[in-house]
Design a protein around this motif. Sequence first.
Motif, PDB file in Angstrom:
ATOM      1  N   CYS A  71      58.987  28.101  49.193  1.00 37.94           N
ATOM      2  CA  CYS A  71      58.791  27.328  50.419  1.00 37.94           C
ATOM      3  C   CYS A  71      58.202  25.953  50.188  1.00 37.94           C
TER       4      CYS A  71
ATOM      5  N   PRO B  56      57.101  32.633  50.275  1.00 34.08           N
ATOM      6  CA  PRO B  56      56.088  31.672  49.815  1.00 34.08           C
ATOM      7  C   PRO B  56      55.506  32.089  48.468  1.00 34.08           C
TER       8      PRO B  56
ATOM      9  N   GLU C  40      52.716  32.767  46.071  1.00 33.52           N
ATOM     10  CA  GLU C  40      51.341  33.172  46.335  1.00 33.52           C
ATOM     11  C   GLU C  40      50.320  32.255  45.656  1.00 33.52           C
TER      12      GLU C  40
ATOM     13  N   ASP D 255      47.490  27.844  50.163  1.00 33.61           N
ATOM     14  CA  ASP D 255      48.567  28.641  50.750  1.00 33.61           C
ATOM     15  C   ASP D 255      49.514  27.757  51.578  1.00 33.61           C
TER      16      ASP D 255
ATOM     17  N   GLN E 203      52.528  26.832  51.039  1.00 31.38           N
ATOM     18  CA  GLN E 203      53.917  27.267  51.188  1.00 31.38           C
ATOM     19  C   GLN E 203      54.094  28.181  52.399  1.00 31.38           C
ATOM     20  N   LEU E 204      53.092  29.007  52.680  1.00 29.65           N
ATOM     21  CA  LEU E 204      53.159  29.852  53.877  1.00 29.65           C
ATOM     22  C   LEU E 204      53.131  28.985  55.131  1.00 29.65           C
TER      23      LEU E 204
ATOM     24  N   ALA F  54      56.476  27.499  55.626  1.00 29.79           N
ATOM     25  CA  ALA F  54      57.428  28.499  56.105  1.00 29.79           C
ATOM     26  C   ALA F  54      57.279  28.740  57.602  1.00 29.79           C
ATOM     27  N   LYS F  55      56.045  28.782  58.085  1.00 33.47           N
ATOM     28  CA  LYS F  55      55.807  29.016  59.509  1.00 33.47           C
ATOM     29  C   LYS F  55      56.359  27.868  60.352  1.00 33.47           C
TER      30      LYS F  55
ATOM     31  N   ILE G 139      60.278  35.326  57.076  1.00 33.84           N
ATOM     32  CA  ILE G 139      59.333  35.232  55.966  1.00 33.84           C
ATOM     33  C   ILE G 139      59.123  36.614  55.371  1.00 33.84           C
TER      34      ILE G 139
ATOM     35  N   ARG H 282      56.609  38.342  52.304  1.00 34.05           N
ATOM     36  CA  ARG H 282      55.543  38.146  51.326  1.00 34.05           C
ATOM     37  C   ARG H 282      55.712  39.135  50.183  1.00 34.05           C
TER      38      ARG H 282
END
Length: 366
Positions: free
Chosen positions: A265, A284, A286, A291, A293-294, A297-298, A308, A310
Amino acid sequence: MSNTLKIMFVAGGTGGHILPAVSLGDWIRENNLPAEVGYLCGSRELERKIYKALHVDHAILPLSGSPFGVKGVRSILRWKEFIFSLVKAHKLIKEFKPNVIVLFGGYLSVPFALLSFLNVPMIAHEQNAIAGKATRLCSKRRIPIITGWNECLCLDKKSFMPVGVPVRRINLMDRQKAWELLGGKGIVPSKIFALVMGGSIGGKPLMQTITEVAKHDSLKDHIFMLVGTNEKSGVQWLSSNAVAIPPSWDLSAHFSLAHYAVTRCGASTLSELICYDVPGVLIPWEGASDDHQLANAKLFLRSGKGRIWRESENIELLEAALLEVSDMRKLCNNGGCDIKRNDICARFWNAILSFSTKGEGSIECA
């Protein structure tokens, strides 16, 4: 006095910082804009490989990472590199005489944030949904910030201007032609193609996971194209529905085949999916700082199509996400994609003009 705008792009660290810079440089050249662009990266091997693969000339600072957050001998070596980099950056600026310097984030932006006394206009571009440490430093040093998303956590909403993330030109083509360009033999399989991209770092575990989930019976009608896992040219079949293909700057054939994508991401990758209307299963990394990349993504889910997953979740949920997103399919056309790309790059160009020493005029977004 020359009418040519001299721009220094400071972009290093990973492909996520370098690709937007080179993409914007390509767009400037494609549109014959009156600009001379110089590129500057750090001394990491990955950075040199990326620039070499893109056939882009660049200068190198003797810096391999931030001196902050490391200890012992490594800290001493980094601070030594940092001091040498300050000296070399000062020299390069005097030689190139840029009208504006554009910082593309990451550790390489730090020396320039501290050189802001040189009276050369600078702007910083934050690709991610969460401002990195370098961007936050630039903000404290009163360097204007432009962003890839409409939201950028860790920055005050009034302290940045969204422009988007410049993306590569992708020329969509007939599927059979695309298959042949990648090195595929015979008629292109009439299956659902998934483009799997792991990014500059954190890609190997993703590829291993996809190779494993591809064995599930529900995915037998899919073909997973694992980008960058084949050092040789052409298509290498790993199983009945997974192929390894070489890394490539031009993803025109890849996007022409793909019905959906499976990807890390990074902001640059997600921006390309949005621009070219490709739905994605977003995984994403880790290890991403803060964080981010998360967070990317959102935001993608608000403007794009995807799900998404994990890596802490079970593989059955990944299987379900792949099946759901594959039904979304892409519905893009080359003309519409070109307009989106031009709009992003034009906004970026206008921001550069407004902050440069020339600072006059702009071009209209298409």
